[in-house]
Scaffold this active site. Sequence first.
Site, short mmCIF file in Angstrom:
data_model
loop_
_atom_site.label_atom_id
_atom_site.label_comp_id
_atom_site.label_asym_id
_atom_site.label_seq_id
_atom_site.Cartn_x
_atom_site.Cartn_y
_atom_site.Cartn_z
CB CYS A 1 -0.88 0.04 1.24
SG CYS A 1 -1.87 -1.41 1.48
NE ARG B 1 5.45 1.39 -1.01
CZ ARG B 1 6.36 1.65 -0.08
NH1 ARG B 1 7.41 2.37 -0.39
NH2 ARG B 1 6.24 1.18 1.13
CD1 TRP C 1 -0.05 -6.00 -2.91
CD2 TRP C 1 -0.14 -6.70 -0.78
NE1 TRP C 1 0.50 -7.26 -2.85
CE2 TRP C 1 0.46 -7.71 -1.56
CE3 TRP C 1 -0.30 -6.91 0.59
CZ2 TRP C 1 0.90 -8.91 -1.01
CZ3 TRP C 1 0.14 -8.11 1.13
CH2 TRP C 1 0.73 -9.10 0.34
CG ASN D 1 0.11 2.29 3.66
OD1 ASN D 1 -0.89 2.34 2.96
ND2 ASN D 1 1.26 2.83 3.32
N GLY D 2 -1.09 -1.03 6.53
CA GLY D 2 -0.89 -1.86 7.72
C GLY D 2 -2.10 -2.75 7.97
CD GLU E 1 17.92 -13.67 -5.15
OE1 GLU E 1 17.29 -14.05 -4.15
OE2 GLU E 1 17.58 -12.67 -5.80
CE LYS F 1 14.69 -11.90 -7.78
NZ LYS F 1 15.45 -11.50 -6.64
CD GLU G 1 10.87 -12.23 -6.95
OE1 GLU G 1 10.12 -11.56 -6.26
OE2 GLU G 1 12.10 -12.22 -6.82
CG HIS H 1 20.20 -37.13 1.29
ND1 HIS H 1 20.54 -38.33 1.89
CD2 HIS H 1 21.35 -36.48 1.07
CE1 HIS H 1 21.85 -38.37 2.05
NE2 HIS H 1 22.37 -37.27 1.56
CE LYS I 1 12.06 -3.08 -4.93
NZ LYS I 1 12.84 -4.25 -5.36
C1 F6R Z 1 12.49 -10.87 -4.08
C2 F6R Z 1 12.36 -9.74 -3.18
C3 F6R Z 1 11.89 -10.01 -1.80
C4 F6R Z 1 12.57 -9.06 -0.80
C5 F6R Z 1 11.95 -9.23 0.59
C6 F6R Z 1 12.65 -8.37 1.61
O1 F6R Z 1 12.99 -10.47 -5.32
O2 F6R Z 1 12.60 -8.64 -3.54
O3 F6R Z 1 12.07 -11.33 -1.43
O4 F6R Z 1 13.93 -9.33 -0.78
O5 F6R Z 1 10.60 -8.88 0.54
O6 F6R Z 1 12.60 -7.02 1.26
P1 F6R Z 1 13.63 -5.99 1.83
O7 F6R Z 1 14.96 -6.34 1.27
O8 F6R Z 1 13.14 -4.65 1.35
O9 F6R Z 1 13.59 -6.11 3.32
#
Ligand code: F6R
Length: 610
Positions: free
Chosen positions: A2, A27, A75, A100-101, A483, A487, A490, A506, A605
């Site tokens: 949000c 975001r 959101w 927000n929240g 990672e 990627k 997502e 295993h 984001k």
């Molecule tokens: C994945 C991604 C998320 C963030 C996670 C933590 O590409 O961006 O997994 O890494 O939400 O966010 P931050 O780093 O802002 O605490």
Amino acid sequence: MCGIVGAVAQRDVIEILLEGLRRLEYRGYDSAGVAVLGSDKQLQRVRCLGKVKILADAVARDPLQGSTGIAHTRWATHGQPSERNAHPHVSNDRIAVVHNGIIENHAKLRSTLQEQGFVFTSETDTEVIAHLVERELNSTNNLLEAVQKAVSQLHGAYGMVILDKQDPERLLLARSGSPMVIGLGIGENFVASDPLALLPVTRRFIYLEEGDVAEITRRDVNIFSSDGIPVTRDIRETSATYDAGDKGPYRHFMLKEIFEQPLAVSNTLEGRLNEAGVLDETFGNGAAELLKKIEHVQIIACGTSYHSGLVARYWMEALAGVSCNVEIASEFRYRKSVVRPNSLLVTISQSGETADTLAALRLGKTLGYVTSLAICNVAGSSLVRESDLAFMTRAGTEIGVASTKAFTTQLVGLAMLVLALGKSRELGVERQRELAAALKSLPGMLEETLKLAPVIETLAVDFAEKQHALFLGRGEEYPIAMEGALKLKEISYIHAEAYAAGELKHGPLALIDADMPIIVVAPNNDLLEKLASNIEEVRARGGMLYVFADQTAHFETSADMKVINLPHCHEWLTPIIYTLPLQLLSYYVAVIRGTDVDQPRNLAKSVTVE
Ligand code: F6R
């Protein structure tokens, strides 16, 4: 997640509000809305499901005008994404709220308010705030007091702005667990959940602290602490720039940000390193002395940032000889943990506003760590402000929801932390010099690696129809495999898992068949032979392999194995270098599959709620 924007001015604020929302689009959100008070003192509200563009089109069709207003991108948490659940929420056409929240006790408050005759029109937790404020106003007739009374009844997290039709030149705001800033103008003032939204109108900001309630008018800003005492908060000038409008020659922000990594890394190294190692003030004044005491490091983060912590653990123990634990923030914050003597608490976050990471920091600060260090990309974020020490990654604004340049710059920050910790321990002078030189060569190595983009784009075609993928790595490349899998899932929505290659037999080996692509991260290090055996295990079961290998390892492409050769680099840097081709692979696969690369479905984001 949000976003909030608000303004009190003498001019029409609708375009300021819409532009603020556009700047928060990165975001992630599912609906948007705006409410303004026009010269006729009437509350005008427009909300829509979907993008800010749809909201702006609706406003253009049926113009709104007003000099006081609030706007929001939502959101969904309580109630599905829909127009009627979009903010602002109103009470009796008088009070309008954006929030927000999450209000945890919303159900109880809702039923009390309903019994008292308030009519709810949405399924959201936010609507209770609007009715609560109105109820309190009916008894105090003072908006500030009403908001203070209302927030004292809320449990949970909030950043909120409240507008009262009968007090048209004032906005009330409150913060608990979700960031809020006031933007100072000349004869006008603004509010937002992120200063980025207000950069076109001001560079001077006041960050609310936990529990603060504030009122702003065109000329005044008054802030009160949670116990109602007037307080002064510092004014901060930002030099941040907003470059989100410009993708340059790139089709998506994610691709732009992948290609920005050599520069982002070079900026992150700038002024912090000489030939002998890391400069003393890199982690803040007095940090060098504090770091000498440290015998253990506890790292806490979420998502991609957590993966950078996992890499650092290998480095810390192998190079600096300092023991290290890494934990997901949402786990750490809800369990009892034992703090070893002389421990350093490190939080890692791109945004510095991730609710779980912040909560973990707040808990950690009560547990007896020597000091807390934030590795973060956003100056002025809650995490930075609440930590004792901060290391700013200088990745620049990251717009793509999938984190790329923030991750590699976090790794650079952590590498420097390892050098700083190693100074008084196992890292000798020569080794320090060697590692510092390796770090300095990193931007050039990254440039070299990015030249593989066309090769990886071609490779991506193989993945377009796949439903699953497996990523394998060993040692510090295991978190890089994690990672890579994150990627891919997502942004392309392909189910992907990562395994430490030694774990294959295993269980996961049962998954291997011709439909399961297996991506292997294979630098030329002392684990290569072990990894080569794991590759053979997959081959023997008919799996199709994609091996990202050091060119000096001499893997050969064959019918069941495509080899992508990476430039040879210092062993220490491989986690950073090998991240890039995996980012590119996810990106190109997502483009072929036609997903919303920069704003993947269901994701945000900055995750400011639990
Ligand atoms: C994945 C991604 C998320 C963030 C996670 C933590 O590409 O961006 O997994 O890494 O939400 O966010 P931050 O780093 O802002 O605490």
